[in-house]
Design a protein around this motif. Structure first.
Motif, PDB file in Angstrom:
ATOM      1  N   LEU A 145      -8.731 133.023 -20.824  1.00 36.38           N
ATOM      2  CA  LEU A 145      -9.244 134.316 -21.337  1.00 36.38           C
ATOM      3  C   LEU A 145     -10.284 133.994 -22.357  1.00 36.38           C
ATOM      4  CD1 LEU A 145      -5.832 134.781 -21.313  1.00 36.38           C
ATOM      5  CD2 LEU A 145      -6.803 137.061 -21.573  1.00 36.38           C
ATOM      6  N   LYS A 146     -11.655 134.540 -22.298  1.00 34.73           N
ATOM      7  CA  LYS A 146     -12.415 134.486 -23.323  1.00 34.73           C
ATOM      8  C   LYS A 146     -12.760 135.758 -23.958  1.00 34.73           C
ATOM      9  CE  LYS A 146     -15.054 131.149 -20.388  1.00 34.73           C
ATOM     10  NZ  LYS A 146     -16.306 131.039 -19.466  1.00 34.73           N
ATOM     11  N   ARG A 147     -13.013 135.275 -25.534  1.00 34.92           N
ATOM     12  CA  ARG A 147     -13.396 136.552 -26.144  1.00 34.92           C
ATOM     13  C   ARG A 147     -14.957 136.942 -26.104  1.00 34.92           C
ATOM     14  NH1 ARG A 147     -11.146 136.663 -31.760  1.00 34.92           N
ATOM     15  NH2 ARG A 147     -11.339 134.358 -31.797  1.00 34.92           N
ATOM     16  N   ILE A 148     -14.960 138.192 -25.969  1.00 33.89           N
ATOM     17  CA  ILE A 148     -16.426 138.840 -25.732  1.00 33.89           C
ATOM     18  C   ILE A 148     -16.459 139.996 -26.484  1.00 33.89           C
ATOM     19  CG2 ILE A 148     -17.919 139.729 -23.973  1.00 33.89           C
ATOM     20  CD1 ILE A 148     -16.626 137.977 -21.883  1.00 33.89           C
ATOM     21  N   ASN A 149     -17.362 139.990 -27.433  1.00 36.81           N
ATOM     22  CA  ASN A 149     -17.409 141.236 -28.328  1.00 36.81           C
ATOM     23  C   ASN A 149     -15.994 141.481 -29.024  1.00 36.81           C
ATOM     24  OD1 ASN A 149     -20.275 141.027 -27.977  1.00 36.81           O
ATOM     25  ND2 ASN A 149     -19.867 142.583 -26.217  1.00 36.81           N
ATOM     26  N   ASP A 150     -15.154 140.663 -29.556  1.00 34.53           N
ATOM     27  CA  ASP A 150     -14.020 140.850 -30.104  1.00 34.53           C
ATOM     28  C   ASP A 150     -12.842 141.413 -29.043  1.00 34.53           C
ATOM     29  OD1 ASP A 150     -14.514 139.897 -32.596  1.00 34.53           O
ATOM     30  OD2 ASP A 150     -15.179 141.781 -33.211  1.00 34.53           O
ATOM     31  N   GLU A 151     -13.202 141.400 -27.800  1.00 31.22           N
ATOM     32  CA  GLU A 151     -12.240 141.658 -26.849  1.00 31.22           C
ATOM     33  C   GLU A 151     -11.998 140.361 -25.952  1.00 31.22           C
ATOM     34  OE1 GLU A 151     -12.466 146.328 -26.032  1.00 31.22           O
ATOM     35  OE2 GLU A 151     -13.756 145.054 -24.656  1.00 31.22           O
ATOM     36  N   TRP A 152     -10.597 140.232 -25.741  1.00 35.53           N
ATOM     37  CA  TRP A 152     -10.376 139.078 -24.865  1.00 35.53           C
ATOM     38  C   TRP A 152     -10.216 139.425 -23.233  1.00 35.53           C
ATOM     39  CZ3 TRP A 152      -9.899 134.082 -26.351  1.00 35.53           C
ATOM     40  CH2 TRP A 152      -9.961 133.833 -27.639  1.00 35.53           C
ATOM     41  N   LYS A 153     -11.122 138.681 -22.396  1.00 34.38           N
ATOM     42  CA  LYS A 153     -11.221 139.154 -20.979  1.00 34.38           C
ATOM     43  C   LYS A 153     -10.787 138.062 -20.233  1.00 34.38           C
ATOM     44  CE  LYS A 153     -13.350 142.860 -22.253  1.00 34.38           C
ATOM     45  NZ  LYS A 153     -13.128 144.061 -21.703  1.00 34.38           N
ATOM     46  N   ILE A 154     -10.203 138.100 -18.987  1.00 36.54           N
ATOM     47  CA  ILE A 154      -9.661 137.285 -18.087  1.00 36.54           C
ATOM     48  C   ILE A 154     -10.783 136.642 -17.306  1.00 36.54           C
ATOM     49  CG2 ILE A 154      -8.414 136.711 -16.029  1.00 36.54           C
ATOM     50  CD1 ILE A 154      -6.246 138.600 -17.322  1.00 36.54           C
ATOM     51  N   ASP A 155     -10.845 135.321 -17.038  1.00 34.54           N
ATOM     52  CA  ASP A 155     -11.881 134.545 -16.415  1.00 34.54           C
ATOM     53  C   ASP A 155     -11.009 133.535 -15.539  1.00 34.54           C
ATOM     54  OD1 ASP A 155     -14.239 133.392 -15.193  1.00 34.54           O
ATOM     55  OD2 ASP A 155     -14.877 132.626 -17.253  1.00 34.54           O
ATOM     56  N   PRO A 156     -10.940 133.967 -14.340  1.00 31.54           N
ATOM     57  CA  PRO A 156     -10.268 133.525 -13.321  1.00 31.54           C
ATOM     58  C   PRO A 156     -10.983 132.449 -12.607  1.00 31.54           C
ATOM     59  CG  PRO A 156     -10.810 135.276 -12.232  1.00 31.54           C
ATOM     60  CD  PRO A 156     -11.372 135.408 -13.649  1.00 31.54           C
ATOM     61  N   ARG A 157     -12.287 131.944 -12.932  1.00 35.30           N
ATOM     62  CA  ARG A 157     -12.950 130.982 -12.373  1.00 35.30           C
ATOM     63  C   ARG A 157     -12.816 129.383 -12.969  1.00 35.30           C
ATOM     64  NH1 ARG A 157     -18.595 132.672 -14.264  1.00 35.30           N
ATOM     65  NH2 ARG A 157     -17.597 132.900 -16.152  1.00 35.30           N
ATOM     66  N   THR A 158     -13.055 128.528 -11.928  1.00 37.83           N
ATOM     67  CA  THR A 158     -12.689 127.189 -12.373  1.00 37.83           C
ATOM     68  C   THR A 158     -14.087 126.758 -12.582  1.00 37.83           C
ATOM     69  OG1 THR A 158     -12.596 126.585 -10.212  1.00 37.83           O
ATOM     70  CG2 THR A 158     -10.692 126.969 -11.455  1.00 37.83           C
ATOM     71  N   PHE A 159     -14.482 125.559 -13.622  1.00 34.28           N
ATOM     72  CA  PHE A 159     -15.467 124.959 -13.769  1.00 34.28           C
ATOM     73  C   PHE A 159     -15.680 123.820 -13.076  1.00 34.28           C
ATOM     74  CE2 PHE A 159     -18.366 122.252 -16.352  1.00 34.28           C
ATOM     75  CZ  PHE A 159     -19.550 123.093 -16.372  1.00 34.28           C
ATOM     76  N   ASP A 160     -16.746 123.552 -12.445  1.00 36.42           N
ATOM     77  CA  ASP A 160     -16.959 122.327 -11.558  1.00 36.42           C
ATOM     78  C   ASP A 160     -17.987 121.419 -12.178  1.00 36.42           C
ATOM     79  OD1 ASP A 160     -17.707 120.397  -9.681  1.00 36.42           O
ATOM     80  OD2 ASP A 160     -18.019 121.573  -8.186  1.00 36.42           O
ATOM     81  N   PRO A 161     -17.442 120.246 -13.107  1.00 42.52           N
ATOM     82  CA  PRO A 161     -18.404 119.296 -13.735  1.00 42.52           C
ATOM     83  C   PRO A 161     -19.414 118.823 -12.775  1.00 42.52           C
ATOM     84  CG  PRO A 161     -15.786 118.885 -13.910  1.00 42.52           C
ATOM     85  CD  PRO A 161     -16.138 119.903 -12.970  1.00 42.52           C
TER      86      PRO A 161
END
Length: 158
Positions: A136-152
């Motif tokens: 989850l990431k905080r965006i404008n004081d709200e927590w939103k789900i981010d199911p993506r994975t980061f590929d280094p």
């Protein structure tokens, strides 16, 4: 620790609307990180736990708008495109069926990456019990789900 749990319990109790079907036992369980199905509600996006609960509740009700509102903007756009040609009734049925056998969930652990990023370890209960990590990431004081994975290797989210 006890004092913070007690304050969280009091906050949850005072935030339950009168006439709600949420029981005191369900409220106590939720305050301890255990969320039986009967305690699920739309809790908003103010905390990672509330956001996950809101998304689970919204999925169980087939509430497409609320589900889209719980994703980070990039994922919301992708999801809207994926769903745009699916009839609304069919999509609602698919969403509801995705949680039909879930009897509850527990938040097992919360790992902070930064002030604006958290991973929840969530254990679902029911016919198919499993544990998953949810970012989850905080965006404008709200927590939103981010199911993506980061590929280094590519420095991109997938």
């Amino acid at each position: 620790l006890f004092r913070s749990r007690e304050k969280e319990f009091e906050r949850r109790l005072t935030s339950v609307p009168h006439g709600s079907q949420t029981t005191t036992a369900a409220s106590v369980a939720a305050s301890e990180g255990n969320f039986p199905r009967e305690s699920w509600t739309f809790a908003g996006y103010a905390t990672p736990e509330a956001s996950f609960q809101s998304m689970t509740f919204s999925t169980s009700k087939g509430d497409i708008k609320a589900i889209l509102g719980g994703f980070v903007p990039e994922v919301r756009s992708i999801q809207e495109k994926e769903w745009e040609n699916t009839p609304e009734a069919k999509l609602k049925d698919q969403l509801i069926n995705a949680t039909i056998d879930v009897t509850g969930f527990r938040i097992v652990r919360k790992d902070f990456v930064s002030d604006d990023e958290v991973f929840l370890a969530v254990s679902t209960e029911g016919k198919i019990a499993r544990e998953q990590r949810v970012r989850l990431k905080r965006i404008n004081d709200e927590w939103k789900i981010d199911p993506r994975t980061f590929d280094p290797a590519t420095q991109e989210y997938k």
